[in-house]
Design an enzyme around this catalytic site. Structure first.
Site, PDB file in Angstrom:
ATOM      1  N   LYS A   1      -7.510  -5.214  -9.925  1.00  0.00           N
ATOM      2  CA  LYS A   1      -6.499  -4.334  -9.369  1.00  0.00           C
ATOM      3  C   LYS A   1      -5.253  -4.171 -10.238  1.00  0.00           C
ATOM      4  O   LYS A   1      -4.778  -5.096 -10.867  1.00  0.00           O
ATOM      5  CB  LYS A   1      -6.034  -4.853  -7.981  1.00  0.00           C
ATOM      6  CG  LYS A   1      -7.059  -4.698  -6.902  1.00  0.00           C
ATOM      7  CD  LYS A   1      -7.309  -3.257  -6.495  1.00  0.00           C
ATOM      8  CE  LYS A   1      -6.171  -2.656  -5.736  1.00  0.00           C
ATOM      9  NZ  LYS A   1      -6.236  -2.908  -4.303  1.00  0.00           N
TER      10      LYS A   1
ATOM     11  N   HIS B   1      -1.413  21.642   1.870  1.00  0.00           N
ATOM     12  CA  HIS B   1      -2.209  20.844   2.826  1.00  0.00           C
ATOM     13  C   HIS B   1      -3.013  19.753   2.114  1.00  0.00           C
ATOM     14  O   HIS B   1      -4.058  19.328   2.611  1.00  0.00           O
ATOM     15  CB  HIS B   1      -3.163  21.730   3.633  1.00  0.00           C
ATOM     16  CG  HIS B   1      -2.529  22.973   4.179  1.00  0.00           C
ATOM     17  ND1 HIS B   1      -1.950  23.033   5.429  1.00  0.00           N
ATOM     18  CD2 HIS B   1      -2.342  24.191   3.607  1.00  0.00           C
ATOM     19  CE1 HIS B   1      -1.455  24.251   5.615  1.00  0.00           C
ATOM     20  NE2 HIS B   1      -1.670  24.976   4.521  1.00  0.00           N
TER      21      HIS B   1
ATOM     22  N   SER C   1      -3.292  -7.996  -8.154  1.00  0.00           N
ATOM     23  CA  SER C   1      -3.630  -8.545  -6.849  1.00  0.00           C
ATOM     24  C   SER C   1      -3.953 -10.025  -7.017  1.00  0.00           C
ATOM     25  O   SER C   1      -4.508 -10.428  -8.035  1.00  0.00           O
ATOM     26  CB  SER C   1      -4.839  -7.800  -6.280  1.00  0.00           C
ATOM     27  OG  SER C   1      -5.540  -8.631  -5.372  1.00  0.00           O
TER      28      SER C   1
ATOM     29  N   GLU D   1       5.332   2.344  -4.337  1.00  0.00           N
ATOM     30  CA  GLU D   1       5.170   2.055  -2.908  1.00  0.00           C
ATOM     31  C   GLU D   1       6.459   1.502  -2.308  1.00  0.00           C
ATOM     32  O   GLU D   1       6.854   1.848  -1.197  1.00  0.00           O
ATOM     33  CB  GLU D   1       4.049   1.036  -2.702  1.00  0.00           C
ATOM     34  CG  GLU D   1       2.671   1.565  -2.997  1.00  0.00           C
ATOM     35  CD  GLU D   1       1.653   0.431  -3.002  1.00  0.00           C
ATOM     36  OE1 GLU D   1       1.120   0.096  -1.933  1.00  0.00           O
ATOM     37  OE2 GLU D   1       1.404  -0.134  -4.079  1.00  0.00           O
TER      38      GLU D   1
END
Ligand code: ARG
Length: 468
Positions: A284, A157, A278, A291
């Site tokens: 970043k 979970h 970024s 992804e």
């Protein structure tokens, strides 16, 4: 305008929109090498049984080889009016060898020809994918070997559950990709069947020798029903199902890479070479590769659904709908190959933050189950032990402490059976090593699993070389 190879019964020209609409050349041009390979075998068979002369066969074969070279040199222009790769190759062959080219299409149809091309293509690509999956499994095993001493929290979970070896977690992915590889290898048995000679749908009047063609093209079997042969695309649906499942696994490891590399987890750092920055936030470093693999999973599911939907309710035998089979298949093959390949390169370059991982096993009551197990060793029934520990957890939570931070006196207040040995019993190392049931996370079990995996990979490599 190029003359069509089928325009004998037509008196009007094809509407230009229809030519562009029905043409599949932008997609199926990628089949050219398989189309020519199939045609060469077909020529040899035609000559072998005496349907065409040896001389004609030699002319055709030499011409086909030249066509292949010219395609590779980029010397031809593709043209929508020629519909597909089969028509293109045949009309280029006509340019190369003259009228003898007209004999090539004896005893076959584009329906069995395209089925053959697709099977040759998918066999080739499936073998490449099997090879990539062997390499991915090897990468995972090497990481598991390298980090065999690293512990980190196992989750259920997405809540910390019990400490496990990081290697055990990696080996879970090894198992998934092993099953994926096996699924592709199994599907290959049903792809590796020779359909040529089924002609349009009913077989042919010529005395062809299908086994001979199969032998030339290295197919262990010929298809046994001509109607089925030209209308069957199960093998592509099966491949796409396997690809979808494999992408599910890649998407899960990707999700974990994204989570683990976040500041919140801080378990790994993905190397600069596999991250991007970024355009606005200078600090970043984003896990875009992981992804994108996660994102591309959607595309492969879409391909499977496109294929299932194209085939659903189609009457026998060939229907032009089936021309839509190639784009989803090619797309999934390319996507899966790219994603697997990138993981083979990215995984060895991740930096493991061992201390953060280990620290994470020390908070969140990951030893609660073991405390209950401890009480069971002292004679308490598990359900009762569960309740006792539940109370101890509640008590510790109130003090913002972990179970192992309570004093012996405090622990004893929950059960008089607790003694000094509880503290070593609850150490992360002991917790892991006690989980020595087959398939568990103990060091011994994980090392066995790694050893077994190494042997399995060696065997799979051998099998792959026999198949390829
Ligand atoms: N381009 C077609 C396809 O990919 C080849 C078969 C065409 N057959 C036909 N009878 N029109 O399916």
């Amino acid at each position: 305008m190029v003359r069509k190879l089928w325009d004998g019964r037509f008196s009007e020209k094809t509407n230009q929109n229809v030519e562009a609409f029905t043409s599949s050349i932008d997609i199926d041009r990628h089949l050219y090498a398989f189309d020519i390979q199939g045609s060469i075998a077909h020529c040899k068979m035609l000559a072998h049984v005496g349907i065409i002369s040896q001389e004609d066969a030699s002319t055709l074969i030499e011409g086909l080889i030249r066509v292949r070279q010219n395609i590779e040199k980029g010397q031809y222009k593709f043209d929508d009016s020629l519909e597909d790769i089969h028509m293109h190759v045949e009309s280029w062959l006509l340019q190369e060898v003259g009228k003898t080219a007209h004999k090539l299409h004896t005893a076959r149809s584009r329906n069995d020809q395209v089925a053959l091309d697709l099977r040759l293509y998918l066999r080739h690509e499936t073998l490449e994918i099997i090879n990539l999956l062997i390499r991915l499994r090897q990468t995972l095993v090497e990481l598991a070997q390298k980090y065999i001493h690293v512990v980190f929290p196992g989750y259920t979970h997405l809540q910390r559950a019990q400490p496990v070896l990081f290697s055990h977690h990696l080996m879970a992915y090894y198992e998934m990709f092993t099953r994926d590889m096996e699924r592709f290898a199994d599907g290959l048995k049903r792809t590796n069947i020779m359909p040529l000679g089924s002609a349009a749908l009913a077989g042919t009047t010529y005395p062809i020798d299908r086994d001979y063609t199969a032998k030339l093209l290295n197919f262990p079997k010929v298809s046994s029903n001509s109607i089925d042969s030209v209308s069957d695309r199960d093998f592509t649906m099966e491949f796409l199902s396997g690809a979808s499942i494999c992408m599910v696994h890649l998407s899960r490891i990707s999700e974990e890479m994204v989570l683990w590399s976040s500041a919140e987890f801080g378990f790994i750092e993905i190397s600069d070479a596999f991250t991007t920055g970024s355009s606005i936030m200078p600090q970043k470093k984003n896990p875009d590769v992981a992804e994108l693999v996660r994102g591309k999973t959607g595309r492969v599911f879409g391909d499977l659904f496109a294929m299932l939907t194209v085939m659903k309710s189609l009457p026998m035998a060939y229907n032009r709908d089936m021309q839509e089979d190639k784009e989803p298949l090619f797309d999934s093959v390319n996507t899966l190959k790219a994603c697997t390949h990138i993981y083979i390169n990215m995984l060895p370059n991740i930096k493991i933050k061992q201390d953060t991982m280990e620290d994470a096993t020390k908070t969140g009551f990951l030893n609660a189950t073991d405390f209950a197990d401890y009480l069971v060793t002292k004679g308490v029934a598990f359900r009762q032990a569960h309740e006792i520990v539940g109370k101890a957890v509640q008590y510790a939570l109130g003090l913002k402490k972990e179970l192992h931070q309570l004093s012996l006196k405090e622990l004893k207040s929950f059960s008089s059976l607790v003694s000094e040995d509880i503290f070593s019993y609850l150490s992360v190392e002991k917790m892991i090593d006690r989980r020595n049931s087959y398939g568990g996370t103990s060091q011994k079990m994980v090392m066995n699993a790694i050893e077994h995996a190494c042997n399995q990979i060696e065997m799979d490599k051998k099998k792959f070389h026999e198949l390829a």
